[in-house]
Design an enzyme around this catalytic site. Structure first.
Site, PDB file in Angstrom:
ATOM      1  N   ASP A  23       0.864  -1.176   0.000  1.00 55.70           N
ATOM      2  CA  ASP A  23       0.000   0.000   0.000  1.00 55.70           C
ATOM      3  C   ASP A  23       0.903   1.229   0.000  1.00 55.70           C
ATOM      4  OD1 ASP A  23      -2.296  -1.537   0.106  1.00 55.70           O
ATOM      5  OD2 ASP A  23      -2.492  -1.406   2.274  1.00 55.70           O
ATOM      6  N   ASP A 142     -13.326  -3.876  -1.706  1.00 52.36           N
ATOM      7  CA  ASP A 142     -13.161  -3.676  -0.272  1.00 52.36           C
ATOM      8  C   ASP A 142     -14.530  -3.858   0.367  1.00 52.36           C
ATOM      9  OD1 ASP A 142     -10.494  -3.026  -0.734  1.00 52.36           O
ATOM     10  OD2 ASP A 142     -10.943  -0.890  -0.942  1.00 52.36           O
TER      11      ASP A 142
END
Length: 269
Positions: A23, A142
């Site tokens: 990330d 997500d």
């Protein structure tokens, strides 16, 4: 995709893949808990090189604030990584149109992950898959559990780095994206992200059973057994993790050896 990456990708279709996830925000690798409280984990190029040496099957780079901040793609980072790493690279964050897919592929990415833009414009997935091929297109989902205890399990899709609820059912959305041409689903449990409590195996299994394409399980890995569970119980084709790799708890090679000892087919180098 160069010859060595083609070979790596081809081998991984017959085995379960282990994929470190990086990330990225502001040019650094970060890791949070439940998508917040981010901690700096290092330089993306150095970390990518380390995972390549450890035998990772692929790497996933996600610019987690590009969409919410309205920033451009992380092309310079991908160009640097692609020049030094010889396994497939999946890149996401800030992809808004088909031309963005082409720009990332030109920079050295092998697959492009689309998340928020897929919800805003589902036809983008179809257009990108038609133009570049489904093998290049990953739809990232997500998901957060929305059902109360005792109710049939349901999960809602969130976008913009987990900041925006959509009202979409995660399983139905995954099925729709596969029908639109997504070649893989990258499925992250927001409830488990960074908690080290293991994948949401019920979510992983529900999506894996619902779609005809590979599912990458993400969110919650805290030990080696969690990775194995994602494949055996969750029925995922690949497992993605960050914290256990970034902070030195385990190497990719250790994870593969553990899974191989339990009869799970992995690519050993």
């Amino acid at each position: 995709m160069n010859a060595s990456r083609i070979a790596a990708a081809g081998a991984s279709t017959l085995t379960r893949r282990i994929i470190p996830c990086l990330d990225v925000t502001a040019g650094r690798v970060v890791k949070g808990v439940n998508f917040v409280n981010l901690t700096d984990a290092g330089d993306p190029v150095e970390i990518a090189r380390r995972y390549n040496e450890q035998g990772a099957d692929e790497l996933t780079f996600l610019d987690i604030t590009a969409t919410s901040d309205g920033r451009d793609l992380i092309l310079p980072i991908i160009e640097q990584v692609a020049s030094q790493v010889f396994i497939p690279l999946t890149v996401g964050g800030g992809v808004r149109q088909v031309s963005d897919v082409q720009r990332l592929l030109n920079a050295g990415a092998d697959k492009i992950s689309i998340n928020s833009a897929a919800v805003a414009n589902p036809e983008l997935v179809r257009a990108a898959a038609d133009y570049h091929g489904s093998q290049c297109i990953v739809v990232a989902i997500d998901a957060r559990r929305s059902s109360a205890e005792g109710e049939p399990a349901r999960w809602e899709v969130f976008t913009h780095g987990g900041r925006k609820a959509t009202g979409l059912d995660a399983v139905a959305w995954a099925r729709r994206m596969a029908a639109y041409g997504a070649g893989e689903i990258l499925l992250t449990s927001m409830d488990r992200d960074g908690t080290k409590s293991g994948f949401d195996l019920e979510l992983t299994r529900a999506v894996s059973d619902a779609v005809p394409v590979p599912v990458i399980a993400s969110g919650g890995v805290g030990n080696l057994q969690h990775l194995a569970d994602g494949v055996t119980t969750g029925r995922a084709s690949a497992v993605l993790a960050a914290s256990i790799f970034h902070f030195g708890q385990h190497t990719v090679r250790e994870c593969k050896q553990y899974m191989a000892e339990r009869g799970i087919a992995v690519r050993l180098t």
